[in-house]
Design a protein around this motif. Structure first.
Motif, PDB file in Angstrom:
ATOM      1  N   GLY A  10      71.150  29.457 -44.387  1.00  0.00           N
ATOM      2  CA  GLY A  10      71.313  29.623 -42.949  1.00  0.00           C
ATOM      3  C   GLY A  10      71.812  28.344 -42.298  1.00  0.00           C
ATOM      4  O   GLY A  10      72.562  27.561 -42.891  1.00  0.00           O
ATOM      5  N   ILE A  11      71.373  28.145 -41.065  1.00  0.00           N
ATOM      6  CA  ILE A  11      71.844  26.993 -40.270  1.00  0.00           C
ATOM      7  C   ILE A  11      71.591  25.684 -41.017  1.00  0.00           C
ATOM      8  O   ILE A  11      72.436  24.788 -41.020  1.00  0.00           O
ATOM      9  N   PRO A 228      71.910  28.129 -30.697  1.00  0.00           N
ATOM     10  CA  PRO A 228      71.101  27.415 -31.695  1.00  0.00           C
ATOM     11  C   PRO A 228      72.003  26.773 -32.760  1.00  0.00           C
ATOM     12  O   PRO A 228      73.050  27.335 -33.052  1.00  0.00           O
ATOM     13  N   GLY A 229      71.661  25.594 -33.327  1.00  0.00           N
ATOM     14  CA  GLY A 229      70.445  24.862 -33.273  1.00  0.00           C
ATOM     15  C   GLY A 229      69.185  25.445 -33.942  1.00  0.00           C
ATOM     16  O   GLY A 229      69.241  26.096 -34.963  1.00  0.00           O
ATOM     17  N   PHE A 230      68.134  25.095 -33.334  1.00  0.00           N
ATOM     18  CA  PHE A 230      66.811  25.468 -33.827  1.00  0.00           C
ATOM     19  C   PHE A 230      66.279  26.536 -32.891  1.00  0.00           C
ATOM     20  O   PHE A 230      66.031  26.279 -31.717  1.00  0.00           O
ATOM     21  N   ARG A 231      66.097  27.728 -33.437  1.00  0.00           N
ATOM     22  CA  ARG A 231      65.757  28.866 -32.592  1.00  0.00           C
ATOM     23  C   ARG A 231      64.328  28.772 -32.051  1.00  0.00           C
ATOM     24  O   ARG A 231      63.413  28.321 -32.763  1.00  0.00           O
ATOM     25  N   VAL A 232      64.161  29.232 -30.818  1.00  0.00           N
ATOM     26  CA  VAL A 232      62.833  29.303 -30.194  1.00  0.00           C
ATOM     27  C   VAL A 232      61.864  30.059 -31.108  1.00  0.00           C
ATOM     28  O   VAL A 232      60.708  29.650 -31.277  1.00  0.00           O
ATOM     29  N   ASP A 233      62.326  31.143 -31.729  1.00  0.00           N
ATOM     30  CA  ASP A 233      61.453  31.919 -32.631  1.00  0.00           C
ATOM     31  C   ASP A 233      60.860  31.031 -33.725  1.00  0.00           C
ATOM     32  O   ASP A 233      59.689  31.173 -34.086  1.00  0.00           O
ATOM     33  N   ALA A 265      56.068  31.862 -24.104  1.00  0.00           N
ATOM     34  CA  ALA A 265      56.599  32.497 -22.885  1.00  0.00           C
ATOM     35  C   ALA A 265      58.126  32.547 -22.934  1.00  0.00           C
ATOM     36  O   ALA A 265      58.743  33.514 -22.473  1.00  0.00           O
ATOM     37  N   THR A 266      58.729  31.532 -23.514  1.00  0.00           N
ATOM     38  CA  THR A 266      60.192  31.499 -23.637  1.00  0.00           C
ATOM     39  C   THR A 266      60.649  32.675 -24.501  1.00  0.00           C
ATOM     40  O   THR A 266      61.627  33.363 -24.210  1.00  0.00           O
ATOM     41  N   ARG A 267      59.887  32.908 -25.549  1.00  0.00           N
ATOM     42  CA  ARG A 267      60.177  34.003 -26.466  1.00  0.00           C
ATOM     43  C   ARG A 267      59.953  35.362 -25.786  1.00  0.00           C
ATOM     44  O   ARG A 267      60.781  36.258 -25.877  1.00  0.00           O
ATOM     45  N   HIS A 276      65.784  25.798 -29.047  1.00  0.00           N
ATOM     46  CA  HIS A 276      64.479  25.476 -28.432  1.00  0.00           C
ATOM     47  C   HIS A 276      64.614  24.694 -27.119  1.00  0.00           C
ATOM     48  O   HIS A 276      63.670  24.645 -26.334  1.00  0.00           O
ATOM     49  N   SER A 277      65.795  24.137 -26.852  1.00  0.00           N
ATOM     50  CA  SER A 277      66.003  23.490 -25.549  1.00  0.00           C
ATOM     51  C   SER A 277      65.962  24.519 -24.411  1.00  0.00           C
ATOM     52  O   SER A 277      65.871  24.149 -23.243  1.00  0.00           O
TER      53      SER A 277
END
Ligand code: NAD
Length: 291
Positions: A10-11, A228-233, A265-267, A276-277
């Motif tokens: 993946g990423i 993303p980057g680094f996903r919020v999940d 909450a973002t999720r 994640h930003s």
């Protein structure tokens, strides 16, 4: 040169596998969505049709998968019964420290050597081979892995026995999430005051408020660029790791608990697939600035 079965392209895993192939190793990649093997093949690697095919004949098996259940299932279904005794298994994924310890024990029962080697430095760190790698495992195995780890990372530190790498990574994720939340709040505060935002970010970066998060994420927050980057999940998964590992040790992390809620909450707001930003969007919502 090693033959490396690399599972999870993946990423992060994609560029890491390509760096190993470019360094001359025979890298055989497998990914659940097979189109992700194409870039590895273009970089001189090979594509496998299953985990077992990637692992057969490998001296080293590298894993870069999303979460603890993914690593558990790939290891138990495709690696433990297939890899030759003595094979070095390097798990780069971020998973629970207790699961990492348990899997290292299972690997040892099958005659395999296993390291937990989670990374920090994000997509850019993977693409530029400048990752920080926190390694847990036995001295001899870390020594054997070090030449490979130094192909993908710039800072490679042996932090203790099996599971210790994941414990340090959990602390890393606590710091990063807290830092992102505070940068998001500071930018929202500066916007409300009509401050010169580029000037403010520049001068903040030169003082004690400076950080890799400020350098890499502030402008993206201001631009609304949350690809993303680094996903919020994934950061949500990591905050659950921090929360449960802290509880296991009887440690309270009050700011961590609050930030874990903000990430959750973002999720819940539907932003789990963003970088994640995008915590910035949650802070903006709390301020009535986003629908
Ligand atoms: P990703 O979702 O981009 O990549 C994971 C890959 O694994 C995907 O391509 C998926 O198809 C594949 N996969 C999942 N299950 C599989 C299976 N059973 N068999 C084969 N392939 C499978 O995620 P990522 O961002 O590369 O993150 C991977 C790990 O690295 C996570 O644990 C994450 O927390 C950690 N990490 C990510 C970053 C980052 O900035 N993205 C930084 C540091 C650490």
């Amino acid at each position: 040169m090693s033959t490396i079965g690399f599972i999870g392209l993946g990423i992060m895993g994609g560029p890491m596998a390509r760096h190993l192939a470019a360094a001359g190793h025979d890298v055989v990649g497998f990914n659940r969505s097979p189109e992700k093997t194409r870039a590895l093949v273009n970089a001189g690697g090979r594509a496998a049709g299953s985990v077992a095919e990637a692992v057969a004949g490998a001296d080293v098996v590298a894993l870069m998968l999303p979460d603890s259940p993914d690593v558990e299932s790939v290891l138990t279904d495709g690696v433990l019964g297939t890899a030759e005794p003595g094979t070095l298994v390097i798990d780069f994924s971020t998973i629970r420290p207790d699961v990492a310890r348990d899997l290292a024990g299972q690997a040892a029962e099958h005659g395999l050597r296993m390291l937990d080697a989670p990374v920090s430095g994000g997509q850019g760190g993977a693409e530029n081979a400048t990752l920080s790698i926190m390694v847990g495992g036995a001295d001899a195995d870390v020594d054997a892995a070090r030449p490979l780890l130094e192909v993908v990372g710039k800072t490679v530190v042996h932090v203790g026995p099996a599971g210790a790498g994941q414990t340090v990574k959990a602390a890393n994720q606590l710091i990063v999430a807290g830092n992102i939340a505070l940068v998001a709040e500071a930018l929202t505060f500066l916007q409300a005051h009509g401050a010169d935002l580029p000037a403010a970010v520049e001068v903040l970066g030169g003082g004690l408020a400076g950080s890799a998060v400020l350098d890499q994420k502030a402008q993206k927050m201001l631009d609304g660029d949350f690809a993303p980057g680094f996903r919020v999940d994934l950061h949500h998964k990591d905050m659950q790791i921090v929360t449960s590992a802290a509880a296991q040790a009887g440690v309270v992390t009050p700011l961590g608990a609050l930030v874990a809620q903000l990430v959750a909450a973002t999720r819940s707001a539907g932003d789990g697939g963003l970088d994640h930003s995008a915590l910035f969007r949650t802070i903006a919502r709390l301020n009535g600035d986003l629908s």
